[in-house]
Design a protein around this motif. Structure first.
Motif, PDB file in Angstrom:
ATOM      1  N   ILE A 128       1.032  -1.199  -0.127  1.00 22.47           N
ATOM      2  CA  ILE A 128       0.099   0.097  -0.043  1.00 22.47           C
ATOM      3  C   ILE A 128       0.934   1.209   0.004  1.00 22.47           C
ATOM      4  O   ILE A 128       1.794   1.516   0.743  1.00 22.47           O
ATOM      5  CB  ILE A 128      -0.888   0.111   1.420  1.00 22.47           C
ATOM      6  CG1 ILE A 128      -1.778  -1.285   1.199  1.00 22.47           C
ATOM      7  CG2 ILE A 128      -1.926   1.295   1.300  1.00 22.47           C
ATOM      8  CD1 ILE A 128      -2.759  -1.335   0.346  1.00 22.47           C
ATOM      9  N   PRO A 129       0.641   2.067  -0.921  1.00 25.07           N
ATOM     10  CA  PRO A 129       1.379   3.473  -0.824  1.00 25.07           C
ATOM     11  C   PRO A 129       1.144   4.492   0.169  1.00 25.07           C
ATOM     12  O   PRO A 129      -0.368   4.084   0.766  1.00 25.07           O
ATOM     13  CB  PRO A 129       1.155   4.005  -2.039  1.00 25.07           C
ATOM     14  CG  PRO A 129      -0.093   3.403  -2.702  1.00 25.07           C
ATOM     15  CD  PRO A 129      -0.269   2.151  -2.068  1.00 25.07           C
ATOM     16  N   ALA A 188      -7.056  -1.074   7.101  1.00 24.12           N
ATOM     17  CA  ALA A 188      -8.136  -0.844   6.288  1.00 24.12           C
ATOM     18  C   ALA A 188      -7.728  -0.658   5.114  1.00 24.12           C
ATOM     19  O   ALA A 188      -8.538  -1.071   3.965  1.00 24.12           O
ATOM     20  CB  ALA A 188      -8.708   0.386   6.830  1.00 24.12           C
ATOM     21  N   SER A 189      -6.722  -0.070   4.596  1.00 30.34           N
ATOM     22  CA  SER A 189      -6.112  -0.003   3.086  1.00 30.34           C
ATOM     23  C   SER A 189      -5.925  -1.412   2.814  1.00 30.34           C
ATOM     24  O   SER A 189      -6.499  -1.601   1.486  1.00 30.34           O
ATOM     25  CB  SER A 189      -4.872   0.831   3.167  1.00 30.34           C
ATOM     26  OG  SER A 189      -4.980   2.029   3.646  1.00 30.34           O
ATOM     27  N   ASP A 215      -7.821  -5.742  -0.856  1.00 36.98           N
ATOM     28  CA  ASP A 215      -8.115  -7.376  -0.979  1.00 36.98           C
ATOM     29  C   ASP A 215      -9.554  -7.506  -1.643  1.00 36.98           C
ATOM     30  O   ASP A 215      -9.820  -8.375  -2.102  1.00 36.98           O
ATOM     31  CB  ASP A 215      -7.987  -7.831   0.447  1.00 36.98           C
ATOM     32  CG  ASP A 215      -6.474  -8.118   0.763  1.00 36.98           C
ATOM     33  OD1 ASP A 215      -5.703  -7.875  -0.139  1.00 36.98           O
ATOM     34  OD2 ASP A 215      -6.271  -8.387   1.953  1.00 36.98           O
ATOM     35  N   ASN A 216     -10.216  -6.313  -1.362  1.00 35.10           N
ATOM     36  CA  ASN A 216     -11.754  -6.194  -1.923  1.00 35.10           C
ATOM     37  C   ASN A 216     -12.098  -5.587  -3.427  1.00 35.10           C
ATOM     38  O   ASN A 216     -13.257  -5.167  -3.339  1.00 35.10           O
ATOM     39  CB  ASN A 216     -12.674  -5.891  -0.797  1.00 35.10           C
ATOM     40  CG  ASN A 216     -12.681  -7.004   0.282  1.00 35.10           C
ATOM     41  OD1 ASN A 216     -13.568  -7.868   0.076  1.00 35.10           O
ATOM     42  ND2 ASN A 216     -12.168  -6.814   1.335  1.00 35.10           N
ATOM     43  N   GLY A 217     -10.951  -5.365  -4.038  1.00 37.37           N
ATOM     44  CA  GLY A 217     -11.019  -4.801  -5.304  1.00 37.37           C
ATOM     45  C   GLY A 217     -11.047  -3.330  -5.459  1.00 37.37           C
ATOM     46  O   GLY A 217     -11.199  -3.055  -6.642  1.00 37.37           O
ATOM     47  N   PHE A 218     -10.438  -2.637  -4.498  1.00 39.29           N
ATOM     48  CA  PHE A 218     -10.152  -1.114  -4.798  1.00 39.29           C
ATOM     49  C   PHE A 218      -8.752  -1.083  -4.980  1.00 39.29           C
ATOM     50  O   PHE A 218      -7.792  -1.693  -4.434  1.00 39.29           O
ATOM     51  CB  PHE A 218     -10.259  -0.515  -3.190  1.00 39.29           C
ATOM     52  CG  PHE A 218     -11.654  -0.509  -2.734  1.00 39.29           C
ATOM     53  CD1 PHE A 218     -12.457   0.814  -2.874  1.00 39.29           C
ATOM     54  CD2 PHE A 218     -12.446  -1.475  -2.373  1.00 39.29           C
ATOM     55  CE1 PHE A 218     -13.832   1.019  -2.569  1.00 39.29           C
ATOM     56  CE2 PHE A 218     -13.722  -1.323  -1.921  1.00 39.29           C
ATOM     57  CZ  PHE A 218     -14.360  -0.145  -1.815  1.00 39.29           C
ATOM     58  N   SER A 219      -8.607  -0.146  -6.251  1.00 41.91           N
ATOM     59  CA  SER A 219      -7.191  -0.356  -6.787  1.00 41.91           C
ATOM     60  C   SER A 219      -6.469   1.104  -6.539  1.00 41.91           C
ATOM     61  O   SER A 219      -5.107   0.836  -6.616  1.00 41.91           O
ATOM     62  CB  SER A 219      -7.482  -0.281  -8.404  1.00 41.91           C
ATOM     63  OG  SER A 219      -8.177   0.907  -8.937  1.00 41.91           O
ATOM     64  N   ASN A 220      -7.133   1.971  -6.107  1.00 38.95           N
ATOM     65  CA  ASN A 220      -6.444   3.109  -5.697  1.00 38.95           C
ATOM     66  C   ASN A 220      -6.426   3.719  -4.187  1.00 38.95           C
ATOM     67  O   ASN A 220      -7.282   4.375  -4.068  1.00 38.95           O
ATOM     68  CB  ASN A 220      -7.020   4.317  -6.583  1.00 38.95           C
ATOM     69  CG  ASN A 220      -6.057   5.452  -6.773  1.00 38.95           C
ATOM     70  OD1 ASN A 220      -4.959   5.797  -6.199  1.00 38.95           O
ATOM     71  ND2 ASN A 220      -6.273   6.578  -7.667  1.00 38.95           N
TER      72      ASN A 220
END
Length: 104
Positions: A4-5, A75-76, A81-86
């Motif tokens: 995670i950035p 949380a990030s 892991d649930n499909g959030f790319s940004n």
């Protein structure tokens, strides 16, 4: 090690000032949020996130915030892991934030 950035508070404050389209998600507990939160942030406690993440648009840029950056990193990772790319974590959390605050 997380993929995670992270973004520092100064960069986030500048992006907010520049009007960038960012969704800030504050995952702290209610009593922590009462001390102030980043204006415009959405409050979703970490424990509620598995039940509420569908309220968030997967295409948006999400910056996750907590007190120090640890819970928001969890949380990030959950969102990723649930499909959030940004997804970006606020490095240092609210302890590093010196910008404006809003109150619930």
């Amino acid at each position: 090690m997380s993929t995670i950035p992270e973004m520092n508070a100064e960069t986030l404050n500048r992006k907010i000032s520049d009007g960038e389209d960012i969704t800030i998600v504050d995952v702290r507990e209610d009593e922590e949020v009462e001390e102030g939160m980043i204006p415009g942030a959405l409050h979703v406690r970490l424990g509620e996130l598995p039940h509420r993440y569908d309220e968030l648009n997967k295409e948006d840029h999400h910056v996750l915030v907590c007190r120090s950056g640890r819970r928001s990193m969890k949380a990030s990772e959950f969102l990723k892991d649930n499909g959030f790319s940004n997804v970006t974590n606020l490095e240092g959390g609210m302890l590093s934030w010196s910008g404006d605050l809003s109150y619930k």
